[in-house]
Design an enzyme around this catalytic site. Structure first.
Site, PDB file in Angstrom:
ATOM      1  N   ILE A  55      42.147  23.023  24.882  1.00  0.00           N
ATOM      2  CA  ILE A  55      41.586  23.985  23.890  1.00  0.00           C
ATOM      3  C   ILE A  55      40.447  23.484  22.707  1.00  0.00           C
ATOM      4  O   ILE A  55      40.923  22.502  22.139  1.00  0.00           O
ATOM      5  CB  ILE A  55      42.604  24.859  22.976  1.00  0.00           C
ATOM      6  CG1 ILE A  55      42.124  26.214  22.152  1.00  0.00           C
ATOM      7  CG2 ILE A  55      43.628  23.903  22.200  1.00  0.00           C
ATOM      8  CD1 ILE A  55      43.236  26.880  21.775  1.00  0.00           C
ATOM      9  N   GLU A  56      39.258  23.784  23.024  1.00  0.00           N
ATOM     10  CA  GLU A  56      38.181  23.231  22.091  1.00  0.00           C
ATOM     11  C   GLU A  56      37.225  24.212  21.845  1.00  0.00           C
ATOM     12  O   GLU A  56      37.386  25.418  22.410  1.00  0.00           O
ATOM     13  CB  GLU A  56      37.306  22.164  23.071  1.00  0.00           C
ATOM     14  CG  GLU A  56      38.451  20.828  23.369  1.00  0.00           C
ATOM     15  CD  GLU A  56      37.489  19.763  24.089  1.00  0.00           C
ATOM     16  OE1 GLU A  56      36.714  19.480  23.680  1.00  0.00           O
ATOM     17  OE2 GLU A  56      37.955  19.730  25.171  1.00  0.00           O
TER      18      GLU A  56
END
Length: 317
Positions: free
Chosen positions: A139-140
């Site tokens: 998750i970025e």
């Protein structure tokens, strides 16, 4: 022949047969030591890498949105295409995989699915397609720095765990040198509040904005992660380390830092001393040296082919 002698011979033969029979190997753990592998460029033959290094598992990047709430490799390739063939090839050689959802760029399912249940359904399609033991949520960027999307991802993973209690869930996220930033801390805290049972929290301790000692930075960032996991879930130091992990970058990073193989071995030894649940790197595709400074097709350092993968292969937790 007397009965006792026949029994003795039979027992001896049975012991000999047991000694000659192959011992079944434990199924590989796709979470523990799985270097990232991607298909969009310079992809090595995974079986050649496995035979050369002893590595058993790979983290396959990335599952994205096809433009809606439907999973596709890199947002364009079917779940039944070349990536499915790749998974079958790895498993036929005695290995396994953990698909990674997300990454830095592209359309993220967490953004394109309208609800936690819809997102869980997208994750479930991939789990069902490959009978998975674990998934990694990388998750970025916009998916990370958005409270609504964070909650949607956590809600989806809670549903996934309810429907697949044997599937392990990993969240991989950016980090500061001192540990998760405010968004990372929020993600962990919200997992507790929402009752999302994440098995492993993993940070990416690199790309800090310039040259630095990445061994020291890796230790401090993972320690910061451990401290927040410990405080949030009321764990001991040991238990919190065992729910923490790291994903480094081999060679020259995007911001000009460098991780040498010697430094990576130091990270591995430290990780082993803390019994981290995950130790990996980005990426096997780059695990080659002497490329004149390029970091897309190799590490940009003086190394042997697959040296970083060999380090990962030696990690047992």
């Amino acid at each position: 022949m007397k009965p006792l002698r026949r029994l003795t011979i039979a027992l001896t033969a049975g012991v000999a047969a047991m000694a000659l029979a192959p011992v079944a190997e434990a199924a590989p753990n796709p979470v523990l030591a799985s270097p990232y592998l991607y298909q969009w460029g310079n992809k090595p033959d995974p079986v050649n890498v496995m035979n050369a290094t002893g590595v058993k598992t790979f983290t396959l990047a990335f599952v994205l949105s096809d433009g809606g709430c439907n999973p596709a490799w890199d947002g364009s390739r079917s779940l039944t295409g070349s990536d499915a063939t790749l998974i079958r090839t790895i498993r036929a050689a005695g290995g396994d995989v953990i698909p990674s959802f997300g990454g830095w760029s592209g359309r993220k399912l967490g953004q394109y699915c309208s609800s936690a249940s819809a997102l869980a359904g997208a994750y479930q399609k991939v789990i069902n397609a490959y009978q998975l033991k674990a998934i990694d949520i990388d998750i970025e960027a916009a998916e990370f720095e958005n409270a609504t999307t964070q909650d949607r991802v956590l809600g989806a993973l809670k549903i996934v765990k309810q429907n697949n209690p044997g599937v392990r869930t990993v969240i991989t996220m950016p980090t500061d040198r001192s540990g998760p930033n405010s968004w990372g801390k929020r993600l962990i805290t919200r997992a507790k509040e929402l009752g999302a049972p994440i098995d492993v929290w993993s940070v990416m301790p690199f790309n800090f904005g310039g040259p630095s000692d990445l061994v020291a930075a890796t230790k401090s960032s993972v320690d910061g992660l451990k401290n927040h996991v410990k405080a949030t879930f009321g764990l001991t130091d040991d238990a919190a380390y065992r729910r923490s992990g790291l994903s480094s970058m081999n060679g020259v990073t995007d911001t000009g830092e460098t991780v040498t193989t010697a430094q990576f071995r130091s990270m591995r030894d430290w990780a082993a001393s803390k019994h981290l649940a995950r130790f990996t790197f980005w990426a096997t595709n780059r695990d080659r040296g002497n490329c004149g400074g390029s970091t897309s097709d190799c590490s940009g350092t003086n190394q042997g082919t697959w040296d970083f993968t060999r380090v990962v292969a030696g990690y047992t937790g």
